[in-house]
Write an enzyme that holds these catalytic residues in place. Structure first.
Site, short mmCIF file in Angstrom:
data_model
loop_
_atom_site.label_atom_id
_atom_site.label_comp_id
_atom_site.label_asym_id
_atom_site.label_seq_id
_atom_site.Cartn_x
_atom_site.Cartn_y
_atom_site.Cartn_z
N ASP A 1 0.82 -1.20 0.00
CA ASP A 1 0.00 0.00 0.00
C ASP A 1 0.87 1.27 0.00
O ASP A 1 1.89 1.32 0.69
CB ASP A 1 -0.87 -0.03 1.27
CG ASP A 1 -1.82 1.13 1.35
OD1 ASP A 1 -2.72 1.20 0.49
OD2 ASP A 1 -1.68 1.97 2.26
N GLU B 1 1.71 -0.55 -4.95
CA GLU B 1 0.68 0.43 -5.35
C GLU B 1 1.36 1.75 -5.66
O GLU B 1 1.93 2.39 -4.78
CB GLU B 1 -0.34 0.66 -4.23
CG GLU B 1 -1.47 1.56 -4.73
CD GLU B 1 -2.07 2.51 -3.71
OE1 GLU B 1 -3.11 3.11 -4.01
OE2 GLU B 1 -1.51 2.67 -2.61
#
Ligand code: GLC
Length: 535
Positions: free
Chosen positions: A202, A265
């Site tokens: 993330d 990401e």
């Protein structure tokens, strides 16, 4: 074509766990629900399921504010439920990818509670604490938080500010601190030991910040109606060179476990994005290519994007493509239902690992959220600008029943369900040869059976107007993918001297399959064809 790794052949399916399937009847999805849905994913024909966070969390950012990285939030189940999920996935031949949130924790994580308890706390340096700016007495610099407001919050108790790239309830960890790195790399080992096949990391570009905390420069192309975060260019707060060292360490952990996948990401321009493959391929395996999300749905723009992306890939780097996720408007809402079929064909025939966002395969679109039902903190902080992410997070549509088979009819789903779920759902579409679900399933089956379409080479075919075409070749076979991104008929013609001869093997409109092609490819409005060319 040489040896390929599983994720090069494979297709990733992204599950937002609150919204996939609710087995407990509380209106929120859970791990047992995902396990129940694995049979469907295996039938659909994907290879891996990536699950957004299900760890203990106060849910200020719906799980991206983790308060314990090594457990399961009771809403989602237990560690035993996780083990059962992995066992069932592996039995079905599916890989399990977890969401790893290394950039920040919840402010309720014991690490942060300890860090904020005093300036002398042994964990003080685990987060980013700074004195107020001596000139203004305000925040240490001008950095902004992604979800609105300043990125610094003042802590009365200890008289310093702490940094948070997202909500104040999501303080950023200090990755320059060795103990932080060790603790967070330990989280990878914890889940790898439990059978995880990889991670989606993330907010990777946020992980390291400028060591001098210099002010970010203004963004000259900022439009005031957009996200306030975009008023500055995050030059010093994101995408810093030191991030690559941290990624190498993560890779080091994964590589000790065999063929495990690391996805990063990343929302970055292509030249910055491809740097995340790392020197000599020591970075993430797949830096997420999000460029199909904001792009105007125009064949020339997309052709140019593919060309620029393919050209920028370093030696040995494997491409990837994303059409949608839990942070962005759904593809069916961006391009309409007819073009969503063309988009599916594009996604599943480009060279590179595709990621399908749950529900896109049944044609789910963004669901309007009435003011009283808004859940996303971004919409609450910066209302009315279309930034909120609830519309693309609504419950999976399994059936035409009340609550779409997501949760029992007498439960209240955590977000509203699309009104047209009686048409767009798994059980209605699965036996309909013309449905978008059938199209996905057939594209996935063809891709699996046809190395040319997964690991084969890619070559663009010159086209004009709304036409987009390319060749995929491998294992002695050659395929022409011909897409019409417009509402008018379109004819694609080969270069002089080499007429296309072949057979349509798959079409967005199934009535043309088996048709023989000789010369040019005539496309109806919103039509896409995959043509196997004769040798
Ligand atoms: C990523 C996630 C997003 C989350 C944010 C903070 O961008 O995809 O949903 O809010 O990171 O963790």
């Amino acid at each position: 074509m040489g040896e390929s790794r599983w994720w090069e052949r494979g297709v990733v399916y992204h599950v937002y766990p609150r919204s996939f399937k609710d087995s407990s009847g509380d209106g929120v999805g859970d791990l047992r629900g995902i396990t129940e849905g694995l049979g469907y994913l295996s039938w659909l024909g994907v290879d891996a399921v990536w699950i957004s966070p299900f760890y203990p969390s106060p849910m200020k950012d719906f799980g991206y504010d983790v308060s314990d990285h090594e457990d399961v939030h009771p809403t989602f189940g237990t560690l035993e439920d996780f083990d059962a999920l992995v066992a069932e996935a592996h039995r079905l031949g599916l890989k399990v990818i977890l969401d790893y949130v290394p950039n920040h924790t919840s402010d309720r994580h014991p690490w942060f509670e300890e860090s904020r308890s005093s300036r002398q706390s042994p964990r003080r340096d685990w987060y980013l604490w700074r004195d107020p700016d001596p000139r203004t007495g305000g925040p240490p610099n001008n950095w902004l938080a992604s979800f609105g407001g300043p990125a610094w919050t003042y802590d009365e108790g200890t008289g310093q500010y702490y940094y948070h790239a997202y909500l104040p309830e999501q303080p950023d960890l200090n990755w320059r601190n060795r103990e932080v790195r060790e603790a967070m790399l330990g989280v990878l080992r914890f889940w790898l030991d439990r059978g995880a096949d990889g991670f989606r990391v993330d907010a990777l570009r946020q992980l390291l910040k400028d060591d001098r905390f210099r002010d970010n420069p203004p963004n000259p192309s900022y439009r005031t109606e957009g996200s306030p975060y975009d008023a500055l260019l995050p030059a010093y707060s994101t995408d810093r060179p030191e991030v690559h060292e941290a990624i190498r360490r993560m890779r080091g952990v994964l590589d000790g476990y065999g063929e495990r996948l690391l996805i990063g990401e990343l929302y970055l321009p292509i030249d910055r994005l491809v740097a995340y493959y790392g020197e000599g391929g020591t970075g993430v395996h797949l830096p997420t290519n999000m460029h199909l999300i904001p792009i105007p749905w125009n064949a020339r723009e997309i052709a140019s994007l593919i060309e620029r992306y393919e050209a920028a890939l370093p030696e040995g780097a494997w491409p990837n493509w994303v059409l949608g996720n839990h942070d962005r408007s759904r593809i069916a809402s961006r391009v309409g239902a007819a073009q969503a079929r063309v988009a599916a064909m594009l996604l599943l025939t480009l060279r590179g690992t595709p990621t399908i966002y749950y529900g896109d395969e049944v044609g789910m679109h963004d669901v309007p959220i009435p003011p009283t039902k808004i859940r996303d903190p971004w919409e609450k902080n910066v209302p009315g600008r279309g930034l909120g992410r609830d519309p693309e997070r609504t419950p999976m549509q399994w059936s035409p029943e009340t609550n779409a088979g997501f949760c029992p009819a007498d439960a209240e789903p955590w977000l509203p369900i699309a009104e047209d779920h009686d048409r767009n759902n798994v059980s209605t579409e699965r036996d309909d040869p013309a449905s978008i679900l059938t199209l996905h399933r057939r594209l996935l089956a063809l891709r699996r059976a046809t190395p040319a379409l997964s690991t084969g080479s890619y070559a663009p075919v010159p086209a004009t107007g709304d036409g987009l075409a390319y060749l995929r070749e491998g294992d002695g076979r050659r395929y022409l993918v011909a897409l019409n991104l417009g509402r008018d008929p379109h004819e694609l013609a080969p270069d002089a001297g080499s007429p296309w001869r072949g057979r349509i093997v798959l079409s967005t409109h199934p009535d043309r399959e088996g048709e023989i092609l000789d010369g040019k490819a005539g496309l109806r409005p919103d039509e896409g064809l995959i043509i196997e060319l004769h040798p």
